[in-house]
Design a protein around this motif. Structure first.
Motif, short mmCIF file in Angstrom:
data_model
loop_
_atom_site.label_atom_id
_atom_site.label_comp_id
_atom_site.label_asym_id
_atom_site.label_seq_id
_atom_site.Cartn_x
_atom_site.Cartn_y
_atom_site.Cartn_z
N PRO A 1 -2.31 -11.62 -31.02
CA PRO A 1 -2.41 -11.51 -29.56
C PRO A 1 -1.68 -10.29 -29.01
O PRO A 1 -0.75 -9.78 -29.63
N GLY A 2 -2.09 -9.82 -27.81
CA GLY A 2 -1.48 -8.62 -27.28
C GLY A 2 -1.08 -8.67 -25.82
O GLY A 2 -0.35 -7.79 -25.35
N VAL A 3 -1.52 -9.68 -25.07
CA VAL A 3 -1.36 -9.62 -23.61
C VAL A 3 0.10 -9.62 -23.18
O VAL A 3 0.48 -8.90 -22.25
N VAL A 4 0.96 -10.40 -23.83
CA VAL A 4 2.36 -10.47 -23.39
C VAL A 4 3.07 -9.14 -23.63
O VAL A 4 3.83 -8.67 -22.78
N ASP A 5 2.81 -8.52 -24.77
CA ASP A 5 3.42 -7.21 -25.01
C ASP A 5 2.90 -6.19 -24.00
O ASP A 5 3.67 -5.35 -23.52
N GLY A 6 1.60 -6.27 -23.67
CA GLY A 6 1.06 -5.36 -22.67
C GLY A 6 1.74 -5.51 -21.32
O GLY A 6 2.10 -4.52 -20.67
N LEU A 7 1.93 -6.75 -20.91
CA LEU A 7 2.62 -6.99 -19.64
C LEU A 7 4.05 -6.48 -19.69
O LEU A 7 4.55 -5.90 -18.71
#
Length: 527
Positions: free
Chosen positions: A131-137
């Motif tokens: 997954p990537g969304v949390v790092d993106g945020l």
């Protein structure tokens, strides 16, 4: 389309005009959380962090901390657009040989890939990508955020502690995937009643049913206290990876530790008198650019989209998808598959903008819940073609090819907009036409979002809203196999957009008019 649907019912959404900030999202309470952040002086990025986490709690089958996506930003303070890719990738230990073809033809989920034995690329822990969304945020907040990270995650924690209300729409979404959810004990415990029926409140609304998202609340609390990288470098990530390996998947904590969302210069191009900025690389940004470049070859006249306009949009989209399907390796997806993504857009009082699209891929992702974290997991492995030797074939550590298409536009008369949509391959059609309605006809956001559209998603069929004039239908039918359908709230025959617009110092926002939960909320509105 159902024969029973009303042909006379109409639906409209109110468009707010304000000099304050506006958030447009597929869930009203998520939009409210972002508007509350703007009201206390938060940046558009601060609001986006709050919206992203809240919508992952309240619309969990669309996106969440275990998903991925992409973000487009407009920085009024810098006078430029910035792209951020936080898409998923395949785990390093993934072995393509573990996904043998069944030999029974085409699979039945979003993409018409060859079927894999036991649907291992679609259902279960073997379908989970990094997954990537949390790092993106976290990276967006680190560069542009003004408010403390923990304060921005706090609204999602509060919603998770209370638990998502299962109203009729939520029950309908859960019921559509009940059999698949029942295969995972943790998913069944979270979403189902006795392993069969969704948890739902009474018809009278006097009794409430809420999901038990307490485990998710605890995990979000760790992310709030320790930062975005808690999901990647700390005990939380280790627990999530261990859960997936216990269920037969290949996600490891090394995959999480090595993950990094990336900022990019945007893919910028002109369409008519409008400048557009999209996310480059393995997104639908390049497809949008080609579609509009082709459409621009037709000179359009008149005050509203007519047969000539829709023919130009259709030609552009057909051409762009031919290129996408041959060179980017995406062989397509089922045009009537359930929605599986969410989009929200933000503009603050200073004109900074965010367009964020995030997803688990399929509806309810892999239909597997990590019991240690309470997170519903993605099924990003399904983005890859299971047949070897193709541009998008499955491979260890490979980046996923996404259909997401958040876009920032700069139009004449001091007008900017942030658009995007959910809906798989239908996304590009929606974003291209909404952009065209603004650039070709000077529509405001309300007119653009209420305007009937077509869908051209790479297959042989052009889907047209039956509210379009017969002259448009007849003109398209001369060149394409056209099917007409009604614009409904479930299932969506067209993409589900959300957007904001700023003209001078006045901000507006709108969401898909058929979305029962979607809304645009301004920063002065109270919950």
């Amino acid at each position: 389309m159902s024969e029973s649907l009303s042909r006379t019912q109409t639906t409209r959404k109110v468009v707010i005009e304000t000099k304050g900030g506006v958030v447009a999202a597929q869930h009203r309470l998520a939009a409210q959380a972002g508007a509350d952040v703007l009201a206390v002086g938060g940046d558009a990025v601060d609001a986006a962090v709050a919206v992203s986490f809240v919508i992952g709690v309240l619309e969990p089958w669309m996106s969440g901390p275990a998903g991925g996506g992409a973000m487009m930003l407009w920085r009024a303070d810098e006078g430029r657009a910035v792209a951020l890719n936080h898409g998923m990738r395949a785990p390093a230990a993934l072995n393509p040989a573990d996904y043998p073809l069944s030999g029974r033809g085409i699979a039945g989920d979003l993409f018409p890939w060859e079927e894999v034995v036991d649907n291992r690329n679609v259902q279960g822990a073997t379908a989970v990508a990094v997954p990537g969304v949390v790092d993106g945020l976290g990276r967006a907040h680190g560069r542009y955020g003004r408010m403390p990270w923990a304060e921005l995650v706090a609204p999602a924690i509060a919603h998770a502690k209370r638990g998502m209300l299962v109203d009729w729409y939520a029950a309908l979404c859960i019921a559509s995937v009940t059999r698949e959810l029942a295969k995972d004990p943790d998913a069944a415990a979270l979403f189902l009643e006795d392993g069969q029926w969704p948890k739902i409140g009474a018809w009278t609304a006097l009794a409430e049913k809420r999901l038990d998202q307490s485990r998710m609340a605890d995990s979000l609390d760790q992310i709030a206290r320790h930062g975005a990288r808690a999901l990647y470098d700390g005990d939380l990530g280790a627990a999530m990876a261990a859960d997936m390996q216990a269920k037969g998947g290949s996600l490891s904590q090394d995959d999480l530790r090595s993950y990094a969302a990336t900022f990019h210069d945007p893919l910028s191009f002109g369409y008519r008198d409008t400048q557009l900025h999209a996310v480059p690389g393995l997104t639908a940004g390049p497809t949008l650019m080609q579609a509009l470049t082709e459409a621009a070859k037709t000179d359009l006249t008149g005050n509203a989209p007519d047969a000539e306009a829709f023919a130009a949009y259709a030609r552009g989209l057909k051409s762009a998808y031919q290129t996408r399907l041959s060179s980017m390796g995406d062989d397509g997806e089922h045009p009537q598959a359930p929605g599986c993504t969410t989009h929200f857009s933000v503009v603050d009082r200073h004109g900074n903008m965010v367009a964020q699209t995030q997803t688990l891929l399929s509806i309810f992702g892999s239909r597997v819940v990590s019991p240690s974290t309470g997170f519903l997991m993605n099924n990003g492995i399904m983005w890859f073609d299971p047949v070897p030797g193709r541009p998008n074939s499955l491979a260890a550590g490979k980046r996923c090819l996404m259909n997401v298409c958040p876009v920032i536009g700069e139009a004449p008369d001091d007008t900017r907009f942030a658009f995007g949509a959910s809906g798989g391959r239908k996304i590009v059609s929606a974003v291209a036409q909404l952009t065209g309605f603004v650039a070709d006809y000077g529509m405001d956001i309300g007119a653009a979002f209420h305007q009937p559209r077509i869908d051209v998603s790479g297959g042989p069929i052009v889907v047209a809203d039956d509210a379009l004039p017969q002259s448009v239908i007849d003109s398209l039918s001369a060149d394409y196999d056209v099917r007409t359908t009604h614009r409904t709230m479930f299932p969506y025959a067209f993409a589900c957009p959300a957007g904001v617009m700023r003209k001078g110092s006045v901000n507006t926002g709108c969401t898909e008019i058929m979305s029962p939960w979607g809304d645009a909320v301004c920063e002065k509105e109270t919950a």
